[in-house]
Scaffold this motif. Structure first.
Motif, PDB file in Angstrom:
ATOM      1  N   ALA A 170       0.827  -1.205   0.000  1.00  0.00           N
ATOM      2  CA  ALA A 170       0.000   0.000   0.000  1.00  0.00           C
ATOM      3  C   ALA A 170       0.865   1.261   0.000  1.00  0.00           C
ATOM      4  N   LYS A 171       1.928   1.254   0.761  1.00  0.00           N
ATOM      5  CA  LYS A 171       2.820   2.418   0.812  1.00  0.00           C
ATOM      6  C   LYS A 171       3.518   2.629  -0.526  1.00  0.00           C
ATOM      7  N   LEU A 172       4.024   1.548  -1.117  1.00  0.00           N
ATOM      8  CA  LEU A 172       4.691   1.657  -2.417  1.00  0.00           C
ATOM      9  C   LEU A 172       3.696   2.081  -3.499  1.00  0.00           C
ATOM     10  N   GLY A 173       2.514   1.489  -3.491  1.00  0.00           N
ATOM     11  CA  GLY A 173       1.507   1.778  -4.505  1.00  0.00           C
ATOM     12  C   GLY A 173       0.959   3.188  -4.453  1.00  0.00           C
ATOM     13  N   THR A 174       0.967   3.776  -3.259  1.00  0.00           N
ATOM     14  CA  THR A 174       0.460   5.143  -3.112  1.00  0.00           C
ATOM     15  C   THR A 174       1.570   6.184  -3.149  1.00  0.00           C
ATOM     16  N   GLY A 175       2.794   5.725  -3.270  1.00  0.00           N
ATOM     17  CA  GLY A 175       3.914   6.666  -3.321  1.00  0.00           C
ATOM     18  C   GLY A 175       4.317   7.211  -1.967  1.00  0.00           C
ATOM     19  N   HIS A 176       3.925   6.542  -0.901  1.00  0.00           N
ATOM     20  CA  HIS A 176       4.296   6.968   0.453  1.00  0.00           C
ATOM     21  C   HIS A 176       5.674   6.380   0.773  1.00  0.00           C
ATOM     22  N   PRO A 180      24.802   3.046  -3.518  1.00  0.00           N
ATOM     23  CA  PRO A 180      26.173   3.293  -3.960  1.00  0.00           C
ATOM     24  C   PRO A 180      26.402   2.902  -5.420  1.00  0.00           C
ATOM     25  N   ASN A 181      25.533   2.037  -5.947  1.00  0.00           N
ATOM     26  CA  ASN A 181      25.655   1.625  -7.340  1.00  0.00           C
ATOM     27  C   ASN A 181      24.902   2.563  -8.279  1.00  0.00           C
ATOM     28  N   GLY A 182      24.280   3.602  -7.714  1.00  0.00           N
ATOM     29  CA  GLY A 182      23.539   4.559  -8.522  1.00  0.00           C
ATOM     30  C   GLY A 182      22.079   4.194  -8.744  1.00  0.00           C
ATOM     31  N   ARG A 183      21.687   3.013  -8.313  1.00  0.00           N
ATOM     32  CA  ARG A 183      20.289   2.604  -8.458  1.00  0.00           C
ATOM     33  C   ARG A 183      19.423   3.298  -7.412  1.00  0.00           C
ATOM     34  N   VAL A 184      18.189   3.572  -7.798  1.00  0.00           N
ATOM     35  CA  VAL A 184      17.240   4.206  -6.889  1.00  0.00           C
ATOM     36  C   VAL A 184      16.407   3.129  -6.212  1.00  0.00           C
ATOM     37  N   TYR A 185      16.301   3.224  -4.903  1.00  0.00           N
ATOM     38  CA  TYR A 185      15.498   2.306  -4.111  1.00  0.00           C
ATOM     39  C   TYR A 185      14.385   3.093  -3.438  1.00  0.00           C
ATOM     40  N   TYR A 186      13.278   2.425  -3.211  1.00  0.00           N
ATOM     41  CA  TYR A 186      12.139   3.061  -2.562  1.00  0.00           C
ATOM     42  C   TYR A 186      11.950   2.440  -1.185  1.00  0.00           C
TER      43      TYR A 186
END
Length: 124
Positions: free
Chosen positions: A40-46, A53-59
């Motif tokens: 729910a948090k990921l799906g709503t952008g919360h 360090p590898n430049g990847r974006v994590y949520y």
């Protein structure tokens, strides 16, 4: 300078767990409550975006606890969660579940939930 913090509505917060229980009992959600909250948090952008360090974006999901989220923000988030559940988890064949969830909410949110349910031929 004064900081006013409105008390969080405990019943409103509990409705989130009632929603999870209804989804789990109906077989729509097979994970535990923590996996549902993360979804729910990921799906709503919360979330917070973190660059590794590898430049990847994590949520990283943000907290919804009472100290981290005032009632007005929780109400807006809850609105998005209900829409997300109706849009991504419940299909047109699950009319009874859709109606039960729409009955959990009231006011404008309840009206929007019923309108969304009506798209699938349900009468909330």
């Amino acid at each position: 300078m004064v900081h006013v913090h409105a008390a969080r509505n405990v019943r409103h917060h509990r409705m989130l767990f009632v929603l999870y229980k209804k989804l789990a009992e109906a077989g729509v959600w097979e994970g535990d409550v923590d996996s549902f909250l993360t979804w729910a948090k990921l799906g709503t952008g919360h979330v917070d975006q973190v660059v590794g360090p590898n430049g990847r974006v994590y949520y990283v999901p943000r907290s919804i606890n009472f100290e981290s989220m005032p009632q007005d923000a929780f109400a807006r988030w809850w609105d998005r969660v209900i829409y997300l559940v109706f849009d991504r988890l419940i299909d047109g064949d699950e009319l009874q579940l859709r109606n039960e969830i729409a009955a959990l909410v009231d006011g404008d949110l309840g009206q929007r939930a019923r309108e969304h349910a009506d798209r699938f031929g349900a009468a909330a």
